[in-house]
Design a protein around this motif. Structure first.
Motif, PDB file in Angstrom:
ATOM      1  N   VAL A   1       0.822  -1.074  -0.033  1.00 25.90           N
ATOM      2  CA  VAL A   1      -0.072   0.055   0.063  1.00 25.90           C
ATOM      3  C   VAL A   1       1.039   1.244   0.155  1.00 25.90           C
ATOM      4  CG1 VAL A   1      -0.259   0.056   2.618  1.00 25.90           C
ATOM      5  CG2 VAL A   1      -2.058   1.136   1.152  1.00 25.90           C
ATOM      6  N   ILE A   2       0.594   2.268  -0.856  1.00 27.15           N
ATOM      7  CA  ILE A   2       0.915   3.654  -0.800  1.00 27.15           C
ATOM      8  C   ILE A   2       0.084   4.629   0.171  1.00 27.15           C
ATOM      9  CG2 ILE A   2       1.751   5.453  -2.056  1.00 27.15           C
ATOM     10  CD1 ILE A   2       1.703   3.247  -4.636  1.00 27.15           C
ATOM     11  N   LEU A   3       0.640   4.969   1.119  1.00 29.02           N
ATOM     12  CA  LEU A   3      -0.024   5.967   2.098  1.00 29.02           C
ATOM     13  C   LEU A   3       0.385   7.394   1.754  1.00 29.02           C
ATOM     14  CD1 LEU A   3       0.193   4.501   5.449  1.00 29.02           C
ATOM     15  CD2 LEU A   3      -1.750   4.206   3.700  1.00 29.02           C
ATOM     16  N   THR A   4      -0.311   8.498   1.247  1.00 30.75           N
ATOM     17  CA  THR A   4       0.094   9.653   0.931  1.00 30.75           C
ATOM     18  C   THR A   4      -0.598  10.633   2.037  1.00 30.75           C
ATOM     19  OG1 THR A   4      -1.321  10.062  -0.666  1.00 30.75           O
ATOM     20  CG2 THR A   4       0.590   9.194  -1.286  1.00 30.75           C
ATOM     21  N   ALA A   5       0.358  11.463   2.577  1.00 32.04           N
ATOM     22  CA  ALA A   5      -0.026  12.729   3.575  1.00 32.04           C
ATOM     23  C   ALA A   5       1.102  13.485   3.961  1.00 32.04           C
ATOM     24  CB  ALA A   5      -0.725  12.107   4.730  1.00 32.04           C
ATOM     25  N   PRO A   6       0.684  14.615   4.120  1.00 31.83           N
ATOM     26  CA  PRO A   6       2.212  15.307   4.689  1.00 31.83           C
ATOM     27  C   PRO A   6       2.262  15.052   6.265  1.00 31.83           C
ATOM     28  CG  PRO A   6      -0.133  16.988   4.680  1.00 31.83           C
ATOM     29  CD  PRO A   6      -0.155  15.569   4.030  1.00 31.83           C
ATOM     30  N   PHE A   7       3.042  13.896   6.201  1.00 27.25           N
ATOM     31  CA  PHE A   7       3.545  13.558   7.481  1.00 27.25           C
ATOM     32  C   PHE A   7       4.545  14.283   8.286  1.00 27.25           C
ATOM     33  CE2 PHE A   7       1.773   9.548   5.488  1.00 27.25           C
ATOM     34  CZ  PHE A   7       1.304   8.963   6.612  1.00 27.25           C
ATOM     35  N   ILE A   8       4.487  15.632   8.213  1.00 29.59           N
ATOM     36  CA  ILE A   8       5.549  16.422   8.689  1.00 29.59           C
ATOM     37  C   ILE A   8       5.949  16.231  10.145  1.00 29.59           C
ATOM     38  CG2 ILE A   8       6.372  18.759   8.958  1.00 29.59           C
ATOM     39  CD1 ILE A   8       4.923  19.404   6.341  1.00 29.59           C
ATOM     40  N   ARG A   9       4.817  16.344  11.066  1.00 28.78           N
ATOM     41  CA  ARG A   9       4.715  16.222  12.383  1.00 28.78           C
ATOM     42  C   ARG A   9       5.040  14.726  12.861  1.00 28.78           C
ATOM     43  NH1 ARG A   9      -0.570  17.887  15.076  1.00 28.78           N
ATOM     44  NH2 ARG A   9       0.183  19.839  14.373  1.00 28.78           N
ATOM     45  N   GLU A  10       4.487  13.976  12.149  1.00 23.95           N
ATOM     46  CA  GLU A  10       5.004  12.545  12.365  1.00 23.95           C
ATOM     47  C   GLU A  10       6.462  12.248  12.000  1.00 23.95           C
ATOM     48  OE1 GLU A  10       0.829  13.400  12.477  1.00 23.95           O
ATOM     49  OE2 GLU A  10       2.469  13.754  10.815  1.00 23.95           O
ATOM     50  N   PHE A  11       6.862  12.765  11.081  1.00 22.48           N
ATOM     51  CA  PHE A  11       8.418  12.330  10.707  1.00 22.48           C
ATOM     52  C   PHE A  11       9.207  12.989  11.548  1.00 22.48           C
ATOM     53  CE2 PHE A  11       7.656  10.669   5.829  1.00 22.48           C
ATOM     54  CZ  PHE A  11       6.879   9.657   6.317  1.00 22.48           C
ATOM     55  N   ARG A  12       8.789  14.244  12.255  1.00 21.52           N
ATOM     56  CA  ARG A  12       9.841  14.733  13.236  1.00 21.52           C
ATOM     57  C   ARG A  12       9.891  13.843  14.439  1.00 21.52           C
ATOM     58  NH1 ARG A  12      11.276  19.598  11.731  1.00 21.52           N
ATOM     59  NH2 ARG A  12       9.978  20.902  10.141  1.00 21.52           N
ATOM     60  N   ASP A  13       9.044  13.040  14.755  1.00 18.00           N
ATOM     61  CA  ASP A  13       8.986  12.155  15.872  1.00 18.00           C
ATOM     62  C   ASP A  13       9.587  10.826  15.694  1.00 18.00           C
ATOM     63  OD1 ASP A  13       8.235  10.781  18.300  1.00 18.00           O
ATOM     64  OD2 ASP A  13       6.163  11.330  18.398  1.00 18.00           O
TER      65      ASP A  13
END
Length: 175
Positions: free
Chosen positions: A68-80
């Motif tokens: 599966v390909i999940l697309t979203a601006p994971f900006i907050r999540e990728f900082r954690d």
């Protein structure tokens, strides 16, 4: 995401496609603009549920044996780093391999894309573009191994970058 989905046949789950109608209604019900994406109310109340829904849909696909390909601006999540570790461990427990893809875009190209998108939710960003840019880190990169796609106007075409990404991902076997 769409380019990868077309090339692989894998389902593409986009946060906005999956959640926008519900998010807009929820915002209206609590007395906010349906286009609000900047307020603390949105960020603290609505946004976490959007990402929860996206990850649940992704998890359901993986549990059924689908890549599966999940697309979203994971900006907050990728900082954690803790969120990244938990999410990766959760998918790996289902025998899935996670590939983090960071889509970079220079500020000028980003402004052009956002203007052309014409989405009402972007009006706050466009009304104070310098202020918006001051609040983001264009040079941010996730603190884990990741693949980088350059979505700037001066970059190699996205289709070519997608082919290279798939080649790199598939070297380790299906995902």
């Amino acid at each position: 995401g769409r380019i990868l989905a077309r090339q692989t046949g894998w389902p593409m789950l986009d946060k906005d496609t999956l959640t926008r109608p519900v998010v807009e209604m929820a915002l209206e019900v609590i007395g906010q603009s349906p286009n609000d994406r900047e307020s603390a109310t949105y960020a603290e109340t609505i946004r976490p549920r959007e990402y929860e829904a996206l990850l649940a849909a992704g998890t359901e696909n993986v549990e059924c044996g689908n890549s599966v390909i999940l697309t979203a601006p994971f900006i907050r999540e990728f900082r954690d780093p803790a969120w990244l570790s938990r999410t990766q461990a959760s998918f790996e427990a289902m025998n899935a391999t996670v590939t983090v893809v960071w889509v970079y875009c220079d500020a000028d190209t980003m402004h052009t894309y956002i203007r052309h998108r014409g989405a009402a939710r972007d009006s706050v960003k466009l009304a104070d573009w310098p202020g918006y840019l001051a609040g983001i880190d264009v040079d941010f990169r996730p603190p884990v191994d990741h693949q980088r796609i350059d979505n700037s106007a001066s970059s190699v075409p996205l289709q070519d970058q997608a082919k290279d990404l798939l080649h790199a991902v598939m070297q380790d076997g299906p995902r």
